[in-house]
Design a protein around this motif. Structure first.
Motif, PDB file in Angstrom:
ATOM      1  N   GLN A   8      29.708 -34.319 -20.570  1.00  0.00           N
ATOM      2  CA  GLN A   8      29.065 -33.492 -19.449  1.00  0.00           C
ATOM      3  C   GLN A   8      30.017 -33.882 -17.797  1.00  0.00           C
ATOM      4  OE1 GLN A   8      25.497 -35.894 -18.470  1.00  0.00           O
ATOM      5  NE2 GLN A   8      25.108 -34.624 -20.329  1.00  0.00           N
ATOM      6  N   GLU A   9      31.089 -34.833 -17.598  1.00  0.00           N
ATOM      7  CA  GLU A   9      31.830 -34.643 -16.704  1.00  0.00           C
ATOM      8  C   GLU A   9      33.015 -33.820 -16.949  1.00  0.00           C
ATOM      9  OE1 GLU A   9      30.569 -35.765 -14.388  1.00  0.00           O
ATOM     10  OE2 GLU A   9      32.607 -36.398 -13.020  1.00  0.00           O
TER      11      GLU A   9
ATOM     12  N   THR B 130      18.248 -43.333 -20.643  1.00  0.00           N
ATOM     13  CA  THR B 130      18.539 -43.737 -21.908  1.00  0.00           C
ATOM     14  C   THR B 130      19.170 -44.979 -21.760  1.00  0.00           C
ATOM     15  OG1 THR B 130      18.972 -41.992 -22.831  1.00  0.00           O
ATOM     16  CG2 THR B 130      19.768 -43.817 -24.014  1.00  0.00           C
ATOM     17  N   VAL B 131      21.121 -45.645 -21.155  1.00  0.00           N
ATOM     18  CA  VAL B 131      21.242 -46.944 -21.121  1.00  0.00           C
ATOM     19  C   VAL B 131      20.571 -47.837 -20.301  1.00  0.00           C
ATOM     20  CG1 VAL B 131      23.485 -47.405 -19.894  1.00  0.00           C
ATOM     21  CG2 VAL B 131      23.473 -45.081 -21.126  1.00  0.00           C
TER      22      VAL B 131
ATOM     23  N   ARG C 276      12.332 -37.742 -25.063  1.00  0.00           N
ATOM     24  CA  ARG C 276      13.451 -39.241 -24.348  1.00  0.00           C
ATOM     25  C   ARG C 276      12.497 -39.972 -23.559  1.00  0.00           C
ATOM     26  NH1 ARG C 276      19.285 -36.037 -23.699  1.00  0.00           N
ATOM     27  NH2 ARG C 276      19.694 -37.465 -23.967  1.00  0.00           N
TER      28      ARG C 276
ATOM     29  N   PRO D  16      25.366 -38.999 -12.600  1.00  0.00           N
ATOM     30  CA  PRO D  16      25.418 -39.000 -13.832  1.00  0.00           C
ATOM     31  C   PRO D  16      23.999 -38.018 -14.873  1.00  0.00           C
ATOM     32  CG  PRO D  16      25.305 -40.764 -13.035  1.00  0.00           C
ATOM     33  CD  PRO D  16      25.608 -40.239 -12.544  1.00  0.00           C
ATOM     34  N   ASP D  17      23.555 -37.649 -15.489  1.00  0.00           N
ATOM     35  CA  ASP D  17      22.260 -37.005 -16.141  1.00  0.00           C
ATOM     36  C   ASP D  17      21.491 -37.761 -16.238  1.00  0.00           C
ATOM     37  OD1 ASP D  17      20.459 -36.399 -17.618  1.00  0.00           O
ATOM     38  OD2 ASP D  17      21.926 -35.476 -19.497  1.00  0.00           O
TER      39      ASP D  17
ATOM     40  N   CYS E  19      27.107 -46.672 -15.866  1.00  0.00           N
ATOM     41  CA  CYS E  19      26.766 -45.067 -15.186  1.00  0.00           C
ATOM     42  C   CYS E  19      27.584 -44.429 -14.133  1.00  0.00           C
ATOM     43  CB  CYS E  19      25.144 -44.235 -15.303  1.00  0.00           C
ATOM     44  SG  CYS E  19      23.835 -45.198 -17.064  1.00  0.00           S
TER      45      CYS E  19
ATOM     46  N   GLY F 161      24.617 -43.116 -24.418  1.00  0.00           N
ATOM     47  CA  GLY F 161      24.228 -42.313 -23.284  1.00  0.00           C
ATOM     48  C   GLY F 161      24.957 -42.257 -22.289  1.00  0.00           C
ATOM     49  N   LEU F 162      26.650 -43.588 -22.585  1.00  0.00           N
ATOM     50  CA  LEU F 162      27.468 -43.780 -21.606  1.00  0.00           C
ATOM     51  C   LEU F 162      28.453 -42.246 -22.050  1.00  0.00           C
ATOM     52  CD1 LEU F 162      28.182 -47.498 -20.359  1.00  0.00           C
ATOM     53  CD2 LEU F 162      26.970 -45.763 -18.536  1.00  0.00           C
ATOM     54  N   LEU F 163      28.567 -42.019 -23.246  1.00  0.00           N
ATOM     55  CA  LEU F 163      29.940 -41.479 -23.436  1.00  0.00           C
ATOM     56  C   LEU F 163      29.334 -39.648 -23.604  1.00  0.00           C
ATOM     57  CD1 LEU F 163      32.402 -40.677 -24.859  1.00  0.00           C
ATOM     58  CD2 LEU F 163      31.500 -40.559 -27.388  1.00  0.00           C
ATOM     59  N   ALA F 164      27.982 -39.665 -23.080  1.00  0.00           N
ATOM     60  CA  ALA F 164      27.021 -38.413 -23.565  1.00  0.00           C
ATOM     61  C   ALA F 164      27.543 -38.068 -21.968  1.00  0.00           C
ATOM     62  CB  ALA F 164      25.915 -38.722 -23.528  1.00  0.00           C
ATOM     63  N   ILE F 165      27.357 -39.183 -21.091  1.00  0.00           N
ATOM     64  CA  ILE F 165      27.416 -38.561 -19.887  1.00  0.00           C
ATOM     65  C   ILE F 165      28.990 -38.637 -19.603  1.00  0.00           C
ATOM     66  CG2 ILE F 165      28.246 -39.828 -17.181  1.00  0.00           C
ATOM     67  CD1 ILE F 165      25.496 -41.563 -17.688  1.00  0.00           C
ATOM     68  N   GLY F 166      29.926 -39.297 -20.097  1.00  0.00           N
ATOM     69  CA  GLY F 166      31.224 -38.776 -19.829  1.00  0.00           C
ATOM     70  C   GLY F 166      31.902 -37.444 -20.502  1.00  0.00           C
TER      71      GLY F 166
ATOM     72  N   MET G  30      30.773 -43.864 -15.000  1.00  0.00           N
ATOM     73  CA  MET G  30      31.090 -42.700 -15.646  1.00  0.00           C
ATOM     74  C   MET G  30      30.986 -40.818 -15.378  1.00  0.00           C
ATOM     75  SD  MET G  30      32.027 -43.655 -18.540  1.00  0.00           S
ATOM     76  CE  MET G  30      32.182 -42.219 -19.648  1.00  0.00           C
ATOM     77  N   ALA G  31      30.141 -40.973 -13.967  1.00  0.00           N
ATOM     78  CA  ALA G  31      30.499 -39.417 -13.644  1.00  0.00           C
ATOM     79  C   ALA G  31      29.316 -39.944 -12.259  1.00  0.00           C
ATOM     80  CB  ALA G  31      29.218 -39.106 -14.604  1.00  0.00           C
TER      81      ALA G  31
ATOM     82  N   ALA H 263      26.863 -31.954 -23.889  1.00  0.00           N
ATOM     83  CA  ALA H 263      26.265 -32.974 -24.796  1.00  0.00           C
ATOM     84  C   ALA H 263      25.214 -33.951 -24.896  1.00  0.00           C
ATOM     85  CB  ALA H 263      27.427 -34.240 -24.772  1.00  0.00           C
ATOM     86  N   ARG H 264      23.905 -34.291 -25.430  1.00  0.00           N
ATOM     87  CA  ARG H 264      22.968 -35.175 -25.862  1.00  0.00           C
ATOM     88  C   ARG H 264      23.400 -36.399 -26.284  1.00  0.00           C
ATOM     89  NH1 ARG H 264      16.921 -34.680 -27.889  1.00  0.00           N
ATOM     90  NH2 ARG H 264      17.528 -37.154 -28.232  1.00  0.00           N
TER      91      ARG H 264
ATOM     92  N   LYS I 222      36.545 -43.466 -21.936  1.00  0.00           N
ATOM     93  CA  LYS I 222      36.265 -41.730 -21.028  1.00  0.00           C
ATOM     94  C   LYS I 222      37.774 -41.711 -21.329  1.00  0.00           C
ATOM     95  CE  LYS I 222      35.116 -42.696 -16.233  1.00  0.00           C
ATOM     96  NZ  LYS I 222      35.632 -42.991 -14.945  1.00  0.00           N
TER      97      LYS I 222
ATOM     98  N   GLU J 204      20.131 -39.563 -19.393  1.00  0.00           N
ATOM     99  CA  GLU J 204      21.379 -40.220 -20.352  1.00  0.00           C
ATOM    100  C   GLU J 204      21.462 -41.826 -19.701  1.00  0.00           C
ATOM    101  OE1 GLU J 204      21.992 -39.826 -22.859  1.00  0.00           O
ATOM    102  OE2 GLU J 204      22.514 -37.482 -23.635  1.00  0.00           O
ATOM    103  N   TYR J 205      21.054 -41.907 -18.374  1.00  0.00           N
ATOM    104  CA  TYR J 205      21.316 -43.061 -17.020  1.00  0.00           C
ATOM    105  C   TYR J 205      20.589 -43.681 -17.359  1.00  0.00           C
ATOM    106  CZ  TYR J 205      19.276 -44.869 -12.951  1.00  0.00           C
ATOM    107  OH  TYR J 205      18.936 -46.034 -12.286  1.00  0.00           O
TER     108      TYR J 205
END
Lengths: 406, 406
Positions: A86-87, B68-69, B144, B61-62, B54, A79-84, B57-58, A92-93, A20, B65-66
């Protein structure tokens, strides 16, 4: 608008709170009007765990499968950072190596990047999307995942910066920059604002492991400006760049040391043409990495003494190889001394200034430190001294070259 | 030579020793002369950890991305098993969903498999290589990673078996087969040698969660013979197959139960056309899954009582929806009772035999158990009774239908 690649290592993404924190840093760069690609390592410890599992399954795991397993660590963090991100309201992707693709030569476990197709990523970035890229991984000609070897995420970041034509590649790490010498030993060590690629390479080769050597070579080749800075503090780091970008060049930029040296001496080696090749050839064949080499002038023209250094882990193998060939090589005795340290003075200024080596020798002499071996390159002077003098030598040289912080 | 797909769940690959155990099982199938593809889940616990990250993080979560993880868990186990198989002297390689590729409709988090290109894998298997395939994952039209939802590895295995034209799909799990009823409650429960797809589907829908429902539907559609067996013991399991393959059909194959039922009753609902639609429409819109429904014949032709069941987690939402629309719907009162259990008698034999329902009602009556709701399908009779009678009802019915082990 600038394009920036930001790279965060394992400790910077070591848990959810730190990821985060990384998201917030990225957000600041985006809000400053930059197009941003982020390159991530795995959470610290994760790659080691994955490697351990592979080694528990087999002594020599198939490198293709090893790569499949260990590349997952980065897939998790992107994946986790992309979620973060977006939050935090950003677009982001995540991008795995095979999705971009980052193409490698397919040498599993230590692949080299051959090409990066940035078309889709570049378009997405131009449209305002943060690209979150898995470091350390690529896809080979066999369409399988290949990893770049330890520290490969630095190389991923620099290669991506080159391919994207980025204005800067920021390497966030657990130190806040490159210092004139080890601050744990010399309290007056100063953080450098800038350092040349060449100096950085020499520093890395003598043990200052902030950046992976390959990544610096790649940055130098493609003229990628690399900044080393702290992921935990908010202040500028050290810029690794072209010599032309450094206006106020110092004669000496840094003083490095390496304790991982063992001195090996062969006495009364027959002094004839080809003797060095006959000694170092078998060592190279046994993958023993030989560093400093000194051959004395022989007094009688018949015998000479040969001294060189190897790393501690290579000593046993070097001994075996040489003792096994003693009769062929004809030397009298092999002695070794692990209690030595290599101290190096580094600076592009020495190309154009005389007397820098002389100052090193004088300074050490004044402290009563005997020099056992000397070797020099265009921008580096290294000496081998007794290990017990490490701190004394570093402090004296740091002062002598005017590097002490005010 | 037969083609077999073997699928191992999370507990079967829960640590390095268990993965080695799986490798040995696979080796035995190969040595028996079979071409083998293996489908794996993630190590048990790993997927939960990835999902938790995931969600940390949110809140939402997207799903891209979920995916992907969470897909990384399977990538780890396939690499490790491939290494383990090679260590036993077998040819083996791992296949991620995108490498095969297994194509999905791209609905992230709950994707459906649309096609599997088995050309390369099939050629490799024919040449003696074991294919180790990541379950749970596919690649969508967006290139993806998409995951198939919880339990998706069963579906991966069956879909792969269909695509490969496999002779059998063996699902290794922590139970050793399908039982006539829950052996923890009825000690005389027997393991079934065979069971039809239809029966298996009914069992799954009433809470016997050995196979994921979607995987059974897919097996039925493509006539894939599925065997459920233990990964820890070495004995045959239960074959889920076409009715034609079962020579000695039993009238009743199994007795299942589900405690996750709450009975909801609406009293004095105006008895007019369209009233059911006006009640169950809003519930469906709120994603409340309604199961058994009974509408009493109204005495005066003006009002009726309506009873249905929902899962415990849906009760609160059902209450809100219905109480919020009470004036429109015009019912008098909503009551609910969570202390109920649904008991179901299942068997394809009841298609051609009368009296099976009657035996159920008689048996329960003899035990003094009151039936609150009845619902039937072609091969299933379900009753809702007070939860405290669960064990008593199961044991009595098991004996009454002649299912007790000798």
């Amino acid at each position: 608008m600038a394009r920036i690649v930001m790279k965060f290592g394992g400790t910077s993404v070591g848990d959810i709170d730190r990821i985060k924190n990384v998201a917030n840093r990225v957000k600041r760069e985006v809000e400053a009007g930059n197009q941003v690609a982020v390159v991530l390592s795995a959470m610290s410890g994760v790659t080691n765990q994955l490697v351990a599992w592979c080694n528990q399954m087999a002594k020599l795991p198939d490198p293709r499968e090893y790569d499949t397993v260990v590349a997952t660590g980065e897939q998790v963090t992107i994946g986790l950072l992309a979620i973060g991100l977006q939050e935090l309201g950003l677009e982001a992707r995540s991008w795995c190596g095979w999705q971009i693709p980052i193409r490698s030569n397919g040498v599993h476990g230590k692949a080299r990047i051959e090409s990066i197709n940035t078309d889709r990523m570049s378009a997405a970035m131009a449209a305002g999307q943060v690209a979150v890229v898995a470091g350390f991984q690529a896809v080979g000609p066999d369409e399988r995942i290949s990893t770049l070897g330890r520290g490969g995420s630095d190389t991923s970041a620099v290669a991506l910066a080159a391919a994207l034509g980025a204005d800067r590649c920021d390497i966030y790490t657990d130190v806040d920059g490159i210092y004139t010498t080890d601050p744990r030993i010399v309290t007056k060590a100063r953080k450098l604002q800038r350092i040349t690629y060449e100096e950085m390479l020499e520093l890395a080769s003598v043990g200052a492991k902030v950046l992976q050597t390959r990544s610096v070579e790649m940055a130098m080749k493609h003229r990628v400006r690399v900044q080393v800075l702290s992921s935990f503090e908010d202040k500028p780091g050290t810029l690794v760049c072209d010599e032309d970008e450094i206006v106020e060049k110092e004669l000496v930029s840094g003083i490095a040391y390496s304790r991982d040296e063992t001195k090996v001496t062969l006495t009364r080696v027959p002094d004839r043409p080809g003797v060095a090749a006959s000694i170092f050839g078998p060592l190279a064949d046994a993958s023993v990495n030989v560093d400093m080499i000194v051959q004395n002038v022989s007094e009688d023209g018949r015998f000479t003494d040969l001294t060189f250094t190897v790393s501690h882990t290579d000593l046993e193998r070097a001994r075996e190889v040489l003792n096994g060939a003693q009769s062929t090589l004809g030397f009298e005795r092999l002695t070794d001394d692990p209690d030595v340290v290599k101290v190096s003075v580094i600076g592009v200024g020495m190309r154009s200034h005389a007397g820098i080596a002389q100052k090193m020798f004088q300074t050490l002499a004044l402290e009563g430190i005997n020099i056992q071996v000397i070797s020099t390159s265009e921008i580096k002077i290294s000496v081998l001294i007794a290990e017990k003098y490490t701190e004394l030598a570093l402090r004296a040289l740091h002062t002598a070259y005017g590097l002490d912080a005010a």
